[in-house]
Design an enzyme around this catalytic site. Structure first.
Site, PDB file in Angstrom:
ATOM      1  N   SER A 132     -10.237  12.920   5.920  1.00  0.00           N
ATOM      2  CA  SER A 132      -9.768  12.095   4.793  1.00  0.00           C
ATOM      3  C   SER A 132     -10.921  11.460   4.013  1.00  0.00           C
ATOM      4  CB  SER A 132      -8.814  11.016   5.291  1.00  0.00           C
ATOM      5  OG  SER A 132      -9.470  10.218   6.254  1.00  0.00           O
ATOM      6  N   GLY A 146       0.873  -1.168   0.000  1.00  0.00           N
ATOM      7  CA  GLY A 146       0.000   0.000   0.000  1.00  0.00           C
ATOM      8  C   GLY A 146       0.911   1.219   0.000  1.00  0.00           C
ATOM      9  N   ALA A 154      -0.452  12.353   5.717  1.00  0.00           N
ATOM     10  CA  ALA A 154       0.173  12.455   4.398  1.00  0.00           C
ATOM     11  C   ALA A 154      -0.912  12.646   3.357  1.00  0.00           C
ATOM     12  CB  ALA A 154       0.962  11.178   4.089  1.00  0.00           C
ATOM     13  N   GLY A 208       0.406   4.348  -1.062  1.00  0.00           N
ATOM     14  CA  GLY A 208      -0.273   5.620  -1.291  1.00  0.00           C
ATOM     15  C   GLY A 208       0.393   6.689  -0.439  1.00  0.00           C
ATOM     16  N   ALA A 209      -0.423   7.581   0.113  1.00  0.00           N
ATOM     17  CA  ALA A 209       0.112   8.704   0.879  1.00  0.00           C
ATOM     18  C   ALA A 209       0.935   8.224   2.085  1.00  0.00           C
ATOM     19  CB  ALA A 209      -1.049   9.583   1.345  1.00  0.00           C
ATOM     20  N   GLU A 237     -13.741   4.070   3.918  1.00  0.00           N
ATOM     21  CA  GLU A 237     -13.438   3.039   4.922  1.00  0.00           C
ATOM     22  C   GLU A 237     -14.563   2.935   5.960  1.00  0.00           C
ATOM     23  OE1 GLU A 237      -9.455   4.708   6.025  1.00  0.00           O
ATOM     24  OE2 GLU A 237      -8.714   2.765   5.346  1.00  0.00           O
ATOM     25  N   LYS A 296      -9.146   7.462  18.716  1.00  0.00           N
ATOM     26  CA  LYS A 296      -9.067   7.981  17.346  1.00  0.00           C
ATOM     27  C   LYS A 296     -10.365   7.669  16.589  1.00  0.00           C
ATOM     28  CE  LYS A 296      -5.792   8.514  13.578  1.00  0.00           C
ATOM     29  NZ  LYS A 296      -4.735   7.952  12.740  1.00  0.00           N
TER      30      LYS A 296
HETATM   31  P1  NAD Z   1      -4.159   6.241  -0.030  1.00  0.00           P
HETATM   32  O1  NAD Z   1      -5.500   6.310  -0.638  1.00  0.00           O
HETATM   33  O2  NAD Z   1      -3.212   7.345  -0.305  1.00  0.00           O
HETATM   34  O3  NAD Z   1      -3.445   4.877  -0.454  1.00  0.00           O
HETATM   35  C1  NAD Z   1      -4.069   3.630  -0.202  1.00  0.00           C
HETATM   36  C2  NAD Z   1      -4.012   2.782  -1.461  1.00  0.00           C
HETATM   37  O4  NAD Z   1      -4.843   3.376  -2.470  1.00  0.00           O
HETATM   38  C3  NAD Z   1      -2.623   2.668  -2.074  1.00  0.00           C
HETATM   39  O5  NAD Z   1      -2.472   1.357  -2.566  1.00  0.00           O
HETATM   40  C4  NAD Z   1      -2.662   3.680  -3.209  1.00  0.00           C
HETATM   41  O6  NAD Z   1      -1.770   3.375  -4.242  1.00  0.00           O
HETATM   42  C5  NAD Z   1      -4.086   3.567  -3.661  1.00  0.00           C
HETATM   43  N1  NAD Z   1      -4.508   4.807  -4.323  1.00  0.00           N
HETATM   44  C6  NAD Z   1      -4.343   6.074  -3.860  1.00  0.00           C
HETATM   45  N2  NAD Z   1      -4.839   6.957  -4.750  1.00  0.00           N
HETATM   46  C7  NAD Z   1      -5.325   6.230  -5.789  1.00  0.00           C
HETATM   47  C8  NAD Z   1      -5.949   6.560  -7.019  1.00  0.00           C
HETATM   48  N3  NAD Z   1      -6.192   7.825  -7.361  1.00  0.00           N
HETATM   49  N4  NAD Z   1      -6.311   5.557  -7.844  1.00  0.00           N
HETATM   50  C9  NAD Z   1      -6.075   4.260  -7.509  1.00  0.00           C
HETATM   51  N5  NAD Z   1      -5.481   3.875  -6.346  1.00  0.00           N
HETATM   52  C10 NAD Z   1      -5.115   4.848  -5.512  1.00  0.00           C
HETATM   53  O7  NAD Z   1      -4.401   6.019   1.526  1.00  0.00           O
HETATM   54  P2  NAD Z   1      -3.578   6.579   2.777  1.00  0.00           P
HETATM   55  O8  NAD Z   1      -3.999   7.976   3.037  1.00  0.00           O
HETATM   56  O9  NAD Z   1      -2.149   6.275   2.588  1.00  0.00           O
HETATM   57  O10 NAD Z   1      -4.179   5.697   3.946  1.00  0.00           O
HETATM   58  C11 NAD Z   1      -3.770   4.365   4.206  1.00  0.00           C
HETATM   59  C12 NAD Z   1      -4.331   3.964   5.581  1.00  0.00           C
HETATM   60  O11 NAD Z   1      -3.749   4.833   6.581  1.00  0.00           O
HETATM   61  C13 NAD Z   1      -5.848   4.139   5.715  1.00  0.00           C
HETATM   62  O12 NAD Z   1      -6.358   3.178   6.584  1.00  0.00           O
HETATM   63  C14 NAD Z   1      -5.988   5.524   6.350  1.00  0.00           C
HETATM   64  O13 NAD Z   1      -7.198   5.681   7.035  1.00  0.00           O
HETATM   65  C15 NAD Z   1      -4.796   5.477   7.302  1.00  0.00           C
HETATM   66  N6  NAD Z   1      -4.291   6.800   7.706  1.00  0.00           N
HETATM   67  C16 NAD Z   1      -4.122   7.793   6.796  1.00  0.00           C
HETATM   68  C17 NAD Z   1      -3.615   9.026   7.212  1.00  0.00           C
HETATM   69  C18 NAD Z   1      -3.370  10.135   6.233  1.00  0.00           C
HETATM   70  O14 NAD Z   1      -3.065  11.256   6.680  1.00  0.00           O
HETATM   71  N7  NAD Z   1      -3.429   9.922   4.937  1.00  0.00           N
HETATM   72  C19 NAD Z   1      -3.292   9.212   8.573  1.00  0.00           C
HETATM   73  C20 NAD Z   1      -3.450   8.155   9.454  1.00  0.00           C
HETATM   74  C21 NAD Z   1      -3.950   6.944   9.018  1.00  0.00           C
END
Ligand code: NAD
Length: 314
Positions: A262, A7, A131, A9-10, A275, A189
């Site tokens: 988010s 994973g 992030a 992503g951000a 989620e 949280k």
């Molecule tokens: P994210 O959406 O950035 O990434 C999660 C997944 O989705 C990754 O595999 C990513 O590649 C994919 N993704 C992202 N954008 C996409 C798009 N446009 N098209 C297709 N796929 C895409 O999620 P995140 O913010 O990294 O969160 C991951 C976990 O961490 C979640 O459970 C979230 O609740 C938790 N979290 C997030 C934050 C934050 O600030 N972002 C803070 C604390 C906890």
């Protein structure tokens, strides 16, 4: 130690970036084609507190992972609804002693993780880091944070595994804390995510705007009361009044009040699924299990799913 983050992503990119910058051996795995292509071509290009920093990094598509790859520490940062499908593929790049750290928002992940890993391998936690993503391979990383975590198993090996992760995180500036009261923090949280996320997404407002309305108060109080009742049923001591006060701190426009949660970013801005099933939906499920009424959490879950359908969220 080989650290694999699934994973990317951000948040996966934040942790990958900071660990790699600290000299750790890190690989990222992700299922979003454009993201993997960008990571393989240019590495992570981070907007790190306003400074652009490029960090080359090993990265794989989830369907084309190097068969030689074996994780000593697996960090999961998919979205909650991707977790089960992701875990089905992790056997290929984990071994019997891989530590598995899950930092997703929401509750109940330990039950899912136990189906794939021995309890002594599992570390659960939550994080105050944040992030965003400016595009594939381009995380936006501002501010400070910390990671609270605890080994699920009770063996000496489980305890030392968690401490080893904390040491690695601290060397990378990720501020790891060994937290015996982890479930209290997870539910605390959840009180914020279980109110601000769903309500701001449905009502299309930021937290300060929500807090400025009179009519929201009863809804927030009922949602929190139900979450606290479930926490207490799981032997997590928490006070309803303290949690309501904690949630109401989010309304302050001088701190985080102007922020859109988010779920709003996912659903309203980016038309992505939410989620909710692991936040309010998980409370409603646990309510059925314990015989505790959770009508507000159940209703909010159904409303968000309705909105997802109306918007054609993917
Ligand atoms: P994210 O959406 O950035 O990434 C999660 C997944 O989705 C990754 O595999 C990513 O590649 C994919 N993704 C992202 N954008 C996409 C798009 N446009 N098209 C297709 N796929 C895409 O999620 P995140 O913010 O990294 O969160 C991951 C976990 O961490 C979640 O459970 C979230 O609740 C938790 N979290 C997030 C934050 C934050 O600030 N972002 C803070 C604390 C906890």
């Amino acid at each position: 130690m080989k650290i694999v983050i699934v994973g990317a992503g951000a948040m996966g990119s934040r942790f990958g970036f900071m660990l790699k910058q600290a000299g750790q051996d890190v690989a990222l795995i992700d299922g979003w084609d454009k993201n993997v292509e960008a990571l393989q071509k240019d590495g992570i290009i981070a907007n790190y507190n306003g400074e652009e920093i490029q960090q080359p990094i090993e990265a794989y598509h989830e369907d084309a992972v190097d068969p030689e790859l074996k994780a000593d520490l697996l960090i999961i940062f998919t979205k909650a609804m991707q977790l089960e499908a992701t875990l089905q593929k992790t056997q290929a790049y984990t071994h019997n002693e891989t530590r598995v750290l899950c930092l997703l928002n929401g509750i109940g992940y330990e039950d899912i993780l136990r189906r794939y890993f021995d309890e002594d391998q599992i570390i659960i936690g939550n994080t105050m880091w944040t992030a965003g993503l400016e595009g594939p391979g381009r995380p936006k990383l501002f501010g400070d944070g910390s990671v609270n975590l605890l080994n699920l198993g009770k063996s000496d090996a489980a305890v030392s595994g968690a401490h080893e992760v904390i040491d690695i995180f601290n060397e990378a500036g990720l501020n790891g804390v060994y937290e015996k009261g982890i479930f209290y923090l997870i539910y605390k949280k959840l009180c914020v995510n279980g109110t601000m996320n769903g309500l701001c997404s449905l009502l299309e407002c930021n937290m300060a705007e929500l807090g400025a309305t009179e009519a929201n108060r009863e809804i927030v109080q009922q949602l929190v009361s139900e979450i606290v009742a479930i926490a207490q049923a799981e032997d997590v001591e928490m006070s309803r009044e303290e949690m309501i006060a904690h949630v109401e701190e989010c309304y302050n426009p001088e701190t985080i009040g102007l922020h859109y949660p988010s779920m709003y970013q996912d659903l309203i801005k980016n038309n992505r699924s939410t989620e909710i099933d692991f936040i309010n939906g998980a409370i409603a499920d646990k309510g059925k299990k314990y015989g505790i009424a959770t009508p507000y959490n159940d209703f909010l879950t159904r409303l968000i799913h309705t909105k997802e359908e109306l918007l054609g969220a993917k």
